[in-house]
Design an enzyme around this catalytic site. Structure first.
Site, mmCIF file in Angstrom:
data_model
loop_
_atom_site.group_PDB
_atom_site.id
_atom_site.type_symbol
_atom_site.label_atom_id
_atom_site.label_comp_id
_atom_site.label_asym_id
_atom_site.label_seq_id
_atom_site.Cartn_x
_atom_site.Cartn_y
_atom_site.Cartn_z
ATOM 1 N N ASP A 1 -3.071 2.436 -5.915
ATOM 2 C CA ASP A 1 -1.911 2.450 -5.021
ATOM 3 C C ASP A 1 -1.866 1.266 -4.064
ATOM 4 O OD1 ASP A 1 -4.099 3.226 -3.560
ATOM 5 O OD2 ASP A 1 -2.989 4.612 -2.310
ATOM 6 N N GLU A 2 -2.541 0.207 -4.394
ATOM 7 C CA GLU A 2 -2.661 -0.872 -3.429
ATOM 8 C C GLU A 2 -2.821 -2.194 -4.179
ATOM 9 O OE1 GLU A 2 -5.895 -1.758 0.021
ATOM 10 O OE2 GLU A 2 -6.050 0.107 -1.064
ATOM 11 N N ASP B 1 0.862 -1.170 0.000
ATOM 12 C CA ASP B 1 0.000 0.000 0.000
ATOM 13 C C ASP B 1 0.911 1.236 0.000
ATOM 14 O OD1 ASP B 1 -2.121 1.651 0.220
ATOM 15 O OD2 ASP B 1 -2.587 1.195 2.317
#
Lengths: 370, 375
Positions: A115-116, A20
Site C-alpha cells: 500500500d505504499e 501511502d
C-alpha cells in the site's frame, strides 16, 4: 571538512511523490462491507489468541489502537471493535490495481509494500505541469478507480516525501518545497527521521537531540561517533540531503515465514522443531517461485516484544530446508533464546541472485530524455 | 432484435475478435459481443477488452432492430457448427435469445446491451491511408520482441510509433520496440505523415492490442490510421479498430542504433542462422548463451552446458581485427537474423560490452540491436 563536496555539481532537483494508502486493509473491508463504515475495524489476528493488529480503521485509531499492537490489547482498548481476518488475496489484487494506476504517472516506481510506493516524477510524463498537480491527479485517480483514499507527500527527496505523506492523513497531500525544507526539518522530531526507532530515539534524547535543528547543530563528526554510519545519514537528512534514488526495478527481497507461538517457549529443542516446519514451508515457497537466496535470517521475539534478527550468508544460494536447519542452531545460539523465552519465531531467505544478472544479460544503454 | 446472419461472414469476424473478448477484465460483459441490428439492413458487431475496441458493420436481414449481448466464444462455436448458410437470431424476452430455427434451436441467455461499455468508434480525426501489407509488416517485425507480463517498464509494453521525413523528402512511418535487452526498428515508406494530436511527436501503442489488430490486416486493401482521444484508430472499410495508447516516455534509441562502419562483419545470413540453431541445441533456460570467438577470418561458436555437454562450430568469415570473444542469447540473435529478408547480413559488433547491430546488407528499413551477455 564535511562541507567539502557541498555545492560541487549539485544534482538536478528531483521530484518525488510518496503515496501511502489510508488504513489500507481496513478501508478495503469498509468499502466491501458498508455495514462497517464509520465503525472501528481491526484487521489482524484473533483477539482471543496472540495475533497482532495488521491495520485498523481511523475510527479504531481514536481508541489508541495502532498496527503491530497485540490484538488482545486492542480489544481491551476498544471492546466494540469489529475484528476481521485478513483477506490477503483481495488486498493484493487492489494493490495491483493501485500500482497499475501509479504506472500511468511515472516510469520509475519503487513499491515499498502493498500500500505504499515512491514515484519519481522528475519527468512530467503526463504534462501536468507540476509534481503537486501530478500527486493531486494520482490521489484522485486512485479514489475514482478503487473507492479508497490515499495520502501523498511531494518533495525533492525520498525522506522528505515520506515524512510529508504522513502529515495530512487521511486523504491529504503535503508538499515540501526546497525553500521550505530547512525550516521544516529544524522543527521535525527526531523520531520522524528515517532509521530512528524507539531505541535510537531514546539514545538521541539522552544526548539532547530532539529535533532536526539539534541534529544539525551537533555536526556530522559527532553524530558519526555516536551512531556510526547512520549518524552520517541523520546529518544528511537534517541538512535536506537524501540522494537515494527511486529504485524502479526492486524485485522480491525475501521469502520467509514467521509464527507467533501459542505460548512462550524456552526450550531450544522445541524452537528448532518449530523452525524446521517453517523452513519446510519456506522451501516449498522457494521451489514454487524457483528462487534460492544467499542469506538466511532468523528472527525471534522475546516476551517483552523486543525482537532480534541474526543472519548468515552463503556463497551458494540456499533453498533446501535441510541446509537452513544445518545452520539454525548456530544462529539461534547467537540470540538470547533459551536464556529467555520467545513468543515469535521466524526465518527468511533473501539476497536472491537476479535471474537476468546471473545469466549476465546486459541491458541496452538507454539514455532517458528528462 | 430479430435478424438473419450470413454464417461465413459473421463467423470470420467472430473468430478474429475471440482474442479481445477472451481477455479477462473486471467487467463480465466484456466476454460478450454486442450485436446491433440496424434499420438499414446491417448488423453491427462490437467487442472490447476495455483497452482494445472493435466495431464492424456487416450486411444482414434485420426484421426487428435492437441490440443483444451474447457470450462471444459460445456464439462463435454455435455459428461455426450451424449447418446452414444463414442463421436466424431472435431475442424473445428477458434477454433470452434464440439462435436457429426449425429442428435446431439454441436458447441462450444474454446480457443487458445497455451495460456494454462505451467503445471507441469515433473516427472524426485526420486519418492517413497506409499500405496494409507494409503496415502489417511494421507491426509483425516489432512484435518479434513480445511484451513480458511481469515487466514494469511501460516502454517495453508498447510499440513506439513516429513519423519522419529524410533528406530526400521521403516520409516514413517508424515503429520501434524494445524489451530493454534488445530492440528492433522498422521504417515503412508512406505517402503521408502520421497526424499526431496536439503537441505529440510519437505515440506508444500497446503490443497486446496490435497483436489483435494483426488478425484484421489480412487483405491488400489499404487501411486508414490516426490518433484520436488518446487512442490509436485503424479503419478498414466498415471496420474500426481502436486501441487505448500507453502513457509514458520512450528511451532515446537513435544513439544506440548508430553504426560504427569499422565494426562491420558480413555474414551469409542462412549459414549463420543454421549454425546458431545447431549450437542452441545444448542451450536451455539456465545456460542460455553462445560464445562467439572471432579470430583472423574465422568465427568459432561455442556452447557449454554443465548438465548436457558442449558443442562448437567454426565458420570462415572475413575478419581482420583483433581477436575477441563475445556471448549472446542465441534466441535474440536468431530472431534478429530471421527478420532480415535478404541473403547477406551485416553485423556491427565492436566488443563484448556494446550493443550489436544486425541488419540486412542493403536494407536500411529494418535494424535490430541486441546486447551481449557477460562472459
Amino acid at each position: 571538512m564535511y562541507h567539502k563536496n557541498k555545492n560541487e555539481n549539485p544534482p538536478a532537483l528531483r521530484k518525488i511523490i510518496h503515496v501511502d494508502m489510508d488504513a489500507f486493509y481496513a478501508a478495503i473491508e469498509q468499502r466491501d462491507n458498508p455495514v462497517l463504515k464509520g465503525r472501528p475495524v481491526i484487521v489482524g489476528g484473533n483477539p482471543k489468541g496472540r495475533g497482532v493488529v495488521a491495520t485498523c480503521s481511523y475510527e479504531a485509531r481514536k481508541f489508541g489502537i495502532h498496527s503491530a499492537m497485540s490484538a488482545a490489547q486492542a480489544i481491551r482498548k476498544c471492546p466494540h471493535a469489529v475484528f476481521i481476518r485478513p483477506r490477503k488475496e483481495v488486498y493484493a489484487a487492489v494493490s495491483r490495481q493501485i500500482f497499475a494506476i501509479c504506472q500511468k504517472f511515472s516510469n520509475c516506481i519503487e513499491p515499498l509494500s502493498l500500500d505504499e510506493a515512491f514515484l519519481d516524477v522528475s519527468e512530467d510524463i503526463l504534462n501536468l505541469g507540476s509534481a503537486t498537480r501530478t500527486a493531486e491527479k494520482l490521489l484522485e485517480t486512485i479514489h475514482k478507480h478503487t473507492g479508497l483514499t490515499a495520502s501523498a507527500g511531494v518533495s525533492f527527496n525520498k525522506f522528505l516525501a515520506k515524512v510529508a505523506s504522513d502529515i495530512r492523513k487521511p486523504a491529504g497531500l503535503t508538499v515540501i518545497r526546497p525553500e521550505d525544507a530547512p525550516a521544516f526539518l529544524e522543527k521535525l522530531p527526531v523520531r520522524k527521521f528515517f532509521g530512528v526507532g524507539k531505541t535510537t530515539e531514546k539514545k538521541m534524547h539522552s544526548h539532547n537531540l530532539f529535533t532536526g535543528e539539534d541534529i544539525k547543530a551537533m555536526g556530522e563528526e559527532k553524530l558519526k561517533n555516536l551512531f556510526g554510519k547512520a549518524g552520517k545519514e541523520f546529518y544528511a537528512f537534517a541538512m535536506g540531503r537524501d540522494d537515494r534514488p527511486v529504485m524502479a526495478q526492486r524485485s522480491r527481497k525475501s521469502i520467509g515465514r514467521e509464527v507467533t507461538l501459542e505460548r512462550d517457549i524456552r526450550d531450544t529443542g522445541a524452537m528448532l522443531a518449530i523452525l524446521k516446519t517453517l523452513a519446510e514451508d519456506v522451501e516449498a515457497s522457494l521451489v514454487r517461485k524457483k528462487h534460492a537466496g544467499h542469506t538466511l535470517t532468523l528472527k525471534v521475539k522475546y516476551p517483552d516484544f523486543r525482537s532480534a534478527t541474526r543472519s548468515m550468508s552463503f556463497p551458494c544460494p540456499l533453498w533446501r530446508a535441510e541446509d537452513m536447519m544445518e545452520k539454525m542452531p548456530e544462529l539461534l545460539a547467537r540470540t538470547e533464546a533459551g536464556e529467555k523465552a520467545v513468543r515469535l519465531l521466524g526465518l527468511a531467505i533473501s539476497q536472491f541472485p537476479d535471474t537476468e544478472q546471473t545469466k549476465g544479460q546486459m541491458l541496452l544503454p538507454f539514455v532517458f530524455h528528462k | 432484435m430479430k435478424c438473419r446472419l450470413i454464417k461465413n461472414e459473421i463467423c470470420e469476424v467472430l473468430a478474429k475478435i475471440q482474442g479481445i473478448s477472451g481477455r479477462k477484465t473486471n467487467l463480465f460483459i466484456t466476454s460478450t459481443v454486442r450485436l446491433t441490428g440496424q434499420g438499414d439492413g446491417t448488423i453491427q458487431i462490437e467487442a472490447t477488452d476495455l483497452e482494445t475496441d472493435f466495431s464492424g458493420i456487416y450486411p444482414a436481414e434485420v426484421e426487428v432492430p435492437g441490440s443483444v449481448c451474447i457470450n462471444a466464444k459460445k456464439l462463435y462455436e454455435i455459428l461455426k457448427s450451424y449447418p446452414s448458410d444463414t442463421i436466424l437470431l431472435n431475442e424473445i424476452e428477458n434477454r433470452w435469445i434464440e439462435i436457429g430455427e426449425n429442428n435446431l434451436l439454441f436458447h441462450i441467455v444474454g446480457m443487458n446491451p445497455d451495460d456494454f461499455p462505451e467503445i471507441g468508434k469515433d473516427t472524426e480525426t485526420e486519418l492517413i491511408a497506409v499500405d496494409s501489407f507494409q503496415f502489417k509488416k511494421l507491426i509483425e517485425k516489432n512484435l518479434s520482441i513480445p511484451s513480458q507480463a511481469d515487466e514494469k517498464r511501460i516502454y517495453t509494453q508498447g510499440l513506439f510509433f513516429e513519423s519522419h521525413t529524410d533528406e530526400e523528402e521521403q516520409t516514413f512511418l517508424r515503429g520501434v520496440s524494445t524489451d530493454s535487452k534488445r530492440m528492433v526498428k522498422y521504417d515503412m515508406l508512406s505517402d503521408h505523415s502520421f497526424v499526431f494530436q496536439g503537441e505529440e511527436k510519437y505515440i506508444l501503442i500497446p503490443k497486446k492490442g496490435l497483436g489483435e489488430l494483426l488478425k484484421f490486416l489480412d487483405s491488400p486493401m489499404p487501411v486508414r490510421i490516426g490518433a484520436l482521444n488518446n487512442r490509436f484508430v485503424v479503419v478498414k472499410e466498415s471496420e474500426i479498430f481502436s486501441i487505448t495508447l500507453l502513457e509514458g516516455g520512450f528511451p532515446g534509441y537513435q544513439d544506440i542504433m548508430r553504426k560504427d562502419p569499422d565494426s562491420l562483419i558480413e555474414f551469409k545470413r542462412q549459414e549463420l542462422l543454421m549454425s546458431l540453431r545447431r549450437m542452441s541445441i545444448l542451450s536451455d533456460d539456465d545456460f542460455r548463451s553462445i560464445i562467439f570467438s572471432f579470430e583472423e577470418n574465422k568465427l568459432t561458436l561455442m556452447t557449454s552446458n554443465p548438465d548436457l555437454g558442449e558443442s562448437h562450430e567454426e565458420l570462415s568469415i572475413s575478419y581482420e581485427r583483433e581477436p575477441f570473444e563475445v556471448a549472446f542469447n542465441p534466441k535474440f540473435f536468431m530472431d534478429a537474423l530471421s527478420l532480415i529478408e535478404e541473403d547477406d547480413a551485416h553485423v556491427f559488433i565492436r566488443n563484448n560490452q556494446t550493443p550489436c547491430i544486425i541488419k540486412g546488407k542493403s536494407d536500411s528499413y529494418l535494424t535490430s540491436v541486441i546486447m551481449p551477455i557477460k562472459i
